[in-house]
Design a protein around this motif. Structure first.
Motif, PDB file in Angstrom:
ATOM      1  N   ASP A   1       3.383   8.424  -0.082  1.00 47.80           N
ATOM      2  CA  ASP A   1       3.055   7.366   0.881  1.00 47.80           C
ATOM      3  C   ASP A   1       3.892   6.121   0.598  1.00 47.80           C
ATOM      4  N   LEU A   2       4.068   5.820  -0.680  1.00 44.55           N
ATOM      5  CA  LEU A   2       4.891   4.667  -1.065  1.00 44.55           C
ATOM      6  C   LEU A   2       6.335   4.864  -0.596  1.00 44.55           C
TER       7      LEU A   2
ATOM      8  N   GLU B   1       7.402   6.775   1.897  1.00 45.08           N
ATOM      9  CA  GLU B   1       7.467   6.701   3.360  1.00 45.08           C
ATOM     10  C   GLU B   1       7.484   5.250   3.831  1.00 45.08           C
ATOM     11  N   ALA B   2       6.689   4.402   3.192  1.00 47.55           N
ATOM     12  CA  ALA B   2       6.691   2.979   3.540  1.00 47.55           C
ATOM     13  C   ALA B   2       8.042   2.350   3.199  1.00 47.55           C
ATOM     14  N   TYR B   3       8.600   2.738   2.067  1.00 43.89           N
ATOM     15  CA  TYR B   3       9.893   2.191   1.636  1.00 43.89           C
ATOM     16  C   TYR B   3      11.009   2.593   2.606  1.00 43.89           C
TER      17      TYR B   3
ATOM     18  N   ARG C   1      10.989   2.665   5.646  1.00 39.87           N
ATOM     19  CA  ARG C   1      10.980   1.864   6.874  1.00 39.87           C
ATOM     20  C   ARG C   1      11.796   0.586   6.734  1.00 39.87           C
TER      21      ARG C   1
ATOM     22  N   ARG D   1       7.184  -6.916   4.497  1.00 40.87           N
ATOM     23  CA  ARG D   1       5.872  -6.917   3.845  1.00 40.87           C
ATOM     24  C   ARG D   1       4.771  -6.589   4.848  1.00 40.87           C
TER      25      ARG D   1
ATOM     26  N   THR E   1       5.159  -2.779   6.207  1.00 41.17           N
ATOM     27  CA  THR E   1       5.066  -1.655   5.273  1.00 41.17           C
ATOM     28  C   THR E   1       3.883  -1.743   4.324  1.00 41.17           C
ATOM     29  N   GLY E   2       3.412  -2.940   4.010  1.00 43.15           N
ATOM     30  CA  GLY E   2       2.346  -3.102   3.024  1.00 43.15           C
ATOM     31  C   GLY E   2       2.802  -2.844   1.601  1.00 43.15           C
ATOM     32  N   LEU E   3       4.118  -2.831   1.384  1.00 38.26           N
ATOM     33  CA  LEU E   3       4.651  -2.584   0.050  1.00 38.26           C
ATOM     34  C   LEU E   3       4.323  -3.733  -0.896  1.00 38.26           C
TER      35      LEU E   3
ATOM     36  N   LEU F   1       0.778   1.815  -3.029  1.00 37.35           N
ATOM     37  CA  LEU F   1       0.207   1.043  -1.927  1.00 37.35           C
ATOM     38  C   LEU F   1      -1.259   0.710  -2.163  1.00 37.35           C
TER      39      LEU F   1
END
Length: 377
Positions: free
Chosen positions: A27-28, A30-32, A34, A64, A67-69, A115
């Motif tokens: 999940d981390l 996949e967010a990265y 983006r 931020r 993505t919520g990273l 995340l």
């Protein structure tokens, strides 16, 4: 003096995640993945190239929010991907790391920020490799079936051995070694009694020192949690103020608020790192107390064997299970320490003896059951 020669190198940790840990890392990633699309949009809108400073200034908050990273991964990620334009997200299989995003927790576990917070997973050290040329201190590489962290290190080869300070656990180990090598060999000699009694006095000192350490750790944990609560409250209130500033057209105030937001997030991450360190110290202090309690039981048993009339000390296990008597002696010893030092045991500290006894009772029953199964098989 100690002279050391540096050898720049890389090392590899092979992580051994659970299914939940692996899902959190994917999940981390996949967010990265983006981030490149967001940076490409900023380049197009503002006519930018690979200007890291400009991309960080303009892209930090959009990345931020989208993505919520973790804040630190956003900064490292923008720097890492600033040179790439039109990159296929599917080709990204690694992420930059630093000491805010991962930490080696001793010889068996690594803590990694995801995340949904920090996850601790076991690892295996895979050895050293070629010199490290990465822009970030480390990288997390996500494969189909493997998860590794590659990090840059400087190996130091000392020319002289430096004496390390003695910790509580090493002191307990030394006491136990003295009981094994001295008291047992002189069980018929009054010198053995003196050695065991001296061990008891030193163990009491260790217990008091461990209790003081526990108290300091608990106080620091309370202080850090209180500060974290203050930072989180300010960060939450700041979000409402930013909305108000933007809705009224005050972009200058919103920009200042975002700067404060970044500072608060960095402080919260630092406090979280300190809280993780405090938790490790609490575990170490607790283990020291448990080891000291075990050493004290053994020392008292040695004394009882030495003081027995001849002919009754042939069996080394005789009367060893007299936990009630030993617990009473230990509690009296702790009360004596309180009187000398002027510190009173808290209810939590006083329950350490009961907790230790409960843990031992369970371990005894489990091993006894295992022995019975082995005999019957």
């Amino acid at each position: 003096m100690t002279r050391a020669e540096p050898f720049p190198a890389s090392l590899t940790y092979l992580l051994l995640p659970s299914l939940e840990d692996m899902a959190a890392v994917r999940d981390l990633l996949e967010a990265y993945r983006r981030i490149p699309a967001i940076l490409d949009e900023i380049r197009r809108k503002h006519g930018l190239g690979a200007n890291v400073v400009a991309l960080t200034t303009l892209g930090y908050q959009p990345v931020r929010d989208a993505t919520g990273l973790p804040a630190r991964l956003v900064t490292l990620g923008i720097r890492d991907l600033a040179q790439a334009s039109g990159i296929d997200p599917a080709t990204i299989v690694s992420m930059p790391l630093d000491d805010k995003l991962f930490a080696v927790k001793g010889v068996s576990a690594i803590a990694l920020t995801t995340l949904d917070g920090r996850r601790t997973m076991p690892y295996r050290f895979e050895g050293y490799g070629d010199p490290w040329h990465g822009a970030s201190p480390a990288r997390l590489v996500v494969g189909e079936d493997a998860l590794t962290i590659q990090a840059g290190v400087t190996i130091t080869v000392p020319q002289e051995t430096k004496t390390m300070p003695e910790t509580i656990l090493t002191r307990v180990g030394r006491i136990i070694g003295g009981l094994s090598n001295a008291a047992l060999d002189t069980v018929e000699d009054r010198n053995g009694l003196a050695i065991a009694q001296q061990a008891l006095r030193e163990i009491d000192d260790v217990i008091e020192e461990a209790r003081r350490d526990l108290g300091k750790v608990k106080a620091e944990d309370h202080r850090l949690n209180a500060r974290r609560g203050q930072l989180e409250a300010e960060l939450k209130a700041l979000g409402d103020k930013l909305e108000t500033a933007l809705s009224t057209g005050h972009e200058d105030l919103a920009r200042a608020g975002i700067a404060r937001q970044i500072d608060l997030e960095s402080q919260i991450e630092a406090v979280d790192s300190s809280l993780a360190s405090v938790a490790e110290r609490h575990e170490a202090a607790t283990k020291a107390v448990q080891a000291a309690l075990a050493a004290r039981r053994d020392a008292e048993h040695r004394i009882s064997l030495i003081e027995q009339p001849k002919g009754r000390g042939d069996d080394p296990l005789a009367d060893y299970n007299d936990d009630a008597a030993r617990t009473g002696k230990l509690e009296r010893s702790l009360r004596a320490i309180d009187r000398v030092t002027g510190t009173a045991s808290s209810p939590a500290e006083a329950s350490l003896v009961d907790l230790d006894r409960l843990h031992r009772d369970q371990a005894i029953e489990q091993r006894l059951a295992a022995l019975k199964r082995n005999r019957s098989s």
